[in-house]
Design a protein around this motif. Structure first.
Motif, PDB file in Angstrom:
ATOM      1  N   MET A  28      37.269  55.117  34.073  1.00  0.00           N
ATOM      2  CA  MET A  28      36.346  55.251  35.214  1.00  0.00           C
ATOM      3  C   MET A  28      36.682  56.506  36.006  1.00  0.00           C
ATOM      4  N   ASP A  29      35.685  57.295  36.282  1.00  0.00           N
ATOM      5  CA  ASP A  29      35.889  58.495  37.077  1.00  0.00           C
ATOM      6  C   ASP A  29      36.275  58.092  38.498  1.00  0.00           C
ATOM      7  N   PRO A  30      37.374  58.644  38.995  1.00  0.00           N
ATOM      8  CA  PRO A  30      37.779  58.262  40.357  1.00  0.00           C
ATOM      9  C   PRO A  30      36.759  58.691  41.406  1.00  0.00           C
ATOM     10  N   SER A  31      35.859  59.612  41.051  1.00  0.00           N
ATOM     11  CA  SER A  31      34.853  60.030  42.028  1.00  0.00           C
ATOM     12  C   SER A  31      33.804  58.942  42.228  1.00  0.00           C
ATOM     13  N   LEU A  32      33.789  57.938  41.348  1.00  0.00           N
ATOM     14  CA  LEU A  32      32.822  56.846  41.499  1.00  0.00           C
ATOM     15  C   LEU A  32      33.573  55.526  41.487  1.00  0.00           C
ATOM     16  N   PRO A  33      34.286  55.237  42.573  1.00  0.00           N
ATOM     17  CA  PRO A  33      35.066  54.009  42.575  1.00  0.00           C
ATOM     18  C   PRO A  33      34.136  52.808  42.628  1.00  0.00           C
ATOM     19  N   GLU A  34      34.407  51.810  41.790  1.00  0.00           N
ATOM     20  CA  GLU A  34      33.657  50.572  41.866  1.00  0.00           C
ATOM     21  C   GLU A  34      34.144  49.828  43.111  1.00  0.00           C
ATOM     22  N   PRO A  35      33.258  49.196  43.846  1.00  0.00           N
ATOM     23  CA  PRO A  35      33.745  48.411  44.990  1.00  0.00           C
ATOM     24  C   PRO A  35      34.769  47.377  44.502  1.00  0.00           C
ATOM     25  N   GLU A  36      35.808  47.191  45.279  1.00  0.00           N
ATOM     26  CA  GLU A  36      36.915  46.330  44.856  1.00  0.00           C
ATOM     27  C   GLU A  36      36.463  44.918  44.476  1.00  0.00           C
ATOM     28  N   PRO A  37      35.596  44.252  45.246  1.00  0.00           N
ATOM     29  CA  PRO A  37      35.198  42.892  44.836  1.00  0.00           C
ATOM     30  C   PRO A  37      34.480  42.871  43.500  1.00  0.00           C
ATOM     31  N   LEU A  38      33.737  43.933  43.189  1.00  0.00           N
ATOM     32  CA  LEU A  38      33.046  44.000  41.902  1.00  0.00           C
ATOM     33  C   LEU A  38      34.056  44.198  40.774  1.00  0.00           C
ATOM     34  N   ARG A  39      35.022  45.101  41.024  1.00  0.00           N
ATOM     35  CA  ARG A  39      36.056  45.345  40.018  1.00  0.00           C
ATOM     36  C   ARG A  39      36.835  44.053  39.733  1.00  0.00           C
ATOM     37  N   ALA A  40      37.187  43.340  40.802  1.00  0.00           N
ATOM     38  CA  ALA A  40      37.955  42.103  40.645  1.00  0.00           C
ATOM     39  C   ALA A  40      37.148  41.049  39.894  1.00  0.00           C
ATOM     40  N   LEU A  41      35.851  40.995  40.171  1.00  0.00           N
ATOM     41  CA  LEU A  41      35.010  40.003  39.497  1.00  0.00           C
ATOM     42  C   LEU A  41      34.906  40.309  38.001  1.00  0.00           C
ATOM     43  N   ILE A  42      34.675  41.579  37.663  1.00  0.00           N
ATOM     44  CA  ILE A  42      34.583  41.958  36.251  1.00  0.00           C
ATOM     45  C   ILE A  42      35.899  41.636  35.549  1.00  0.00           C
ATOM     46  N   GLN A  43      36.996  41.951  36.205  1.00  0.00           N
ATOM     47  CA  GLN A  43      38.316  41.689  35.619  1.00  0.00           C
ATOM     48  C   GLN A  43      38.504  40.193  35.375  1.00  0.00           C
ATOM     49  N   PRO A  87      30.644  55.090  48.617  1.00  0.00           N
ATOM     50  CA  PRO A  87      31.450  56.319  48.634  1.00  0.00           C
ATOM     51  C   PRO A  87      30.768  57.492  47.941  1.00  0.00           C
ATOM     52  N   THR A  88      29.972  57.215  46.906  1.00  0.00           N
ATOM     53  CA  THR A  88      29.314  58.321  46.207  1.00  0.00           C
ATOM     54  C   THR A  88      28.288  58.993  47.121  1.00  0.00           C
ATOM     55  N   CYS A  89      27.483  58.182  47.806  1.00  0.00           N
ATOM     56  CA  CYS A  89      26.439  58.747  48.662  1.00  0.00           C
ATOM     57  C   CYS A  89      27.015  59.511  49.856  1.00  0.00           C
ATOM     58  N   THR A  90      28.211  59.116  50.309  1.00  0.00           N
ATOM     59  CA  THR A  90      28.797  59.782  51.471  1.00  0.00           C
ATOM     60  C   THR A  90      29.772  60.879  51.068  1.00  0.00           C
ATOM     61  N   HIS A  91      29.906  61.116  49.745  1.00  0.00           N
ATOM     62  CA  HIS A  91      30.839  62.122  49.256  1.00  0.00           C
ATOM     63  C   HIS A  91      30.340  63.507  49.661  1.00  0.00           C
ATOM     64  N   ALA A  92      31.240  64.337  50.207  1.00  0.00           N
ATOM     65  CA  ALA A  92      30.830  65.628  50.773  1.00  0.00           C
ATOM     66  C   ALA A  92      30.410  66.634  49.708  1.00  0.00           C
ATOM     67  N   ASP A  93      30.996  66.531  48.503  1.00  0.00           N
ATOM     68  CA  ASP A  93      30.793  67.577  47.492  1.00  0.00           C
ATOM     69  C   ASP A  93      29.587  67.349  46.584  1.00  0.00           C
ATOM     70  N   ARG A  94      28.824  66.333  46.817  1.00  0.00           N
ATOM     71  CA  ARG A  94      27.716  66.029  45.921  1.00  0.00           C
ATOM     72  C   ARG A  94      26.509  66.923  46.224  1.00  0.00           C
ATOM     73  N   ASP A  95      25.813  67.304  45.204  1.00  0.00           N
ATOM     74  CA  ASP A  95      24.626  68.150  45.340  1.00  0.00           C
ATOM     75  C   ASP A  95      23.450  67.293  45.830  1.00  0.00           C
ATOM     76  N   GLN A  96      23.031  67.517  47.066  1.00  0.00           N
ATOM     77  CA  GLN A  96      21.988  66.704  47.692  1.00  0.00           C
ATOM     78  C   GLN A  96      20.599  66.977  47.105  1.00  0.00           C
ATOM     79  N   ASN A  97      20.491  68.052  46.301  1.00  0.00           N
ATOM     80  CA  ASN A  97      19.181  68.434  45.761  1.00  0.00           C
ATOM     81  C   ASN A  97      18.809  67.661  44.505  1.00  0.00           C
TER      82      ASN A  97
END
Lengths: 202, 202
Positions: free
Chosen positions: A1-16, B74-84
């Motif tokens: 999983m790319d750290p730039s897209l963290p899964e919300p913790e409750p979702l990660r725990a549920l999948i696990q 976190p993805t939507c609020t990430h500063a480095d994402r291309d808003q376009n």
């Protein structure tokens, strides 16, 4: 999983946690989690409560080892059961199948497994001593081995047969042969060989 | 089930609740229940808690519609994402796959499904109006449709393409063709036909 897209913790725990279910891999667990959260949150909560209730309220029947809410299950305390017959099965599901056949009125012992040395499941893990104690209560006259006709089920049956016959008990095994309604063309060769060998006068 | 062998109520309830999972039938549910009760009661309790936590703590991100613990993920609020750039996917799993490709730095909108008229899933059920609102925020210049290349995914893409282009947005679709590492012998004819049609000068 790319750290730039963290899964919300409750979702990660549920999948696990869902991956702990037998036969459920990463993809299935994810699909289940999305389904529950998106389409069936009530079902998710119901399942959550059912898990906690089941773990909290179920134990093993002291006589037959099947799941039970009380020390003794309703089958073992049923007045009309033949106390002389004890049928040994691998799981409660197998017990249900035998009950559904309406061909048996004796009692049961549920192993909750089968010998599987490669998985570290031996006589101790299956608590064969409890079965021995149950089968030598004085009332049981015949033990019917109804483990599966798989390699592991057969091994278990052989082991139990030796163990129980050494204590002077009469031991039998479910008959093997062509299933009811079976067409020879679709029955495996091993079964046909067995059915020939065990042929009966008609 | 023979009434002479009643399943304990908590076991029956657990099996019933497990059948609510997608792809789980009666036999699988029973096997799962036995496994959890017999071999993994801790896992059962963990799963029970995870279900309750997930349902209680997760909501949909107000911008991208994916699962999130906060109003905005976190993805939507990430500063480095291309808003376009706005990439439309069916599920969070698809979003994960695109993230894992490291080929995209824009933002996402997660449909949480696809058009499936036979199942009663139409534009209203998928809240296409929310996507339209998101895509017309002024910052988005291009919408990349990354729904699956299945019949339903394609239908969804066509519908969204029409809807978004009507609002003056630039709309694109993921390229279709022979997969990386794909051997032609094992690629389906439709994909090869498409790859021929879409061939590029090299």
């Amino acid at each position: 999983m790319d750290p730039s897209l963290p899964e919300p913790e409750p979702l990660r725990a549920l999948i696990q946690a869902l991956r702990g279910l037998p036969g459920v891999g990463a993809r299935s667990a994810r699909r289940m989690a999305y389904h529950l959260l998106q389409h069936d949150p009530d079902g998710a909560l119901r399942l959550g409560r059912a898990l906690q209730d089941a773990v909290g309220q179920l134990r093993h029947c002291l006589r037959c080892n099947s799941f039970s809410q009380a020390d003794l299950c309703p089958t073992c305390t049923h007045a009309d059961r033949d106390q002389n017959l004890l049928c040994v099965v691998e799981t409660p599901a197998d017990q249900n199948m035998i009950e559904a056949s309406h061909g048996y009125r004796g009692l049961y012992y549920v192993l909750m497994g089968r010998l599987a040395p490669l998985e570290g499941v031996g006589p101790d893990q299956l608590q064969f001593s409890r079965l021995l104690e149950r089968a030598t209560d004085g009332a049981v006259r015949e033990v019917i081995l109804a483990t599966n006709f798989t390699a592991e089920g057969e091994t278990t049956a052989h082991y139990l047969s030796d163990m129980l016959r050494a204590r002077g008990l009469s031991v039998s095994r479910l008959a093997r042969g062509v299933p009811s309604g079976g067409e020879l063309e679709y029955v495996d060769a091993g079964t046909i060989a067995w059915a020939l060998h065990e042929r009966r006068p008609s």
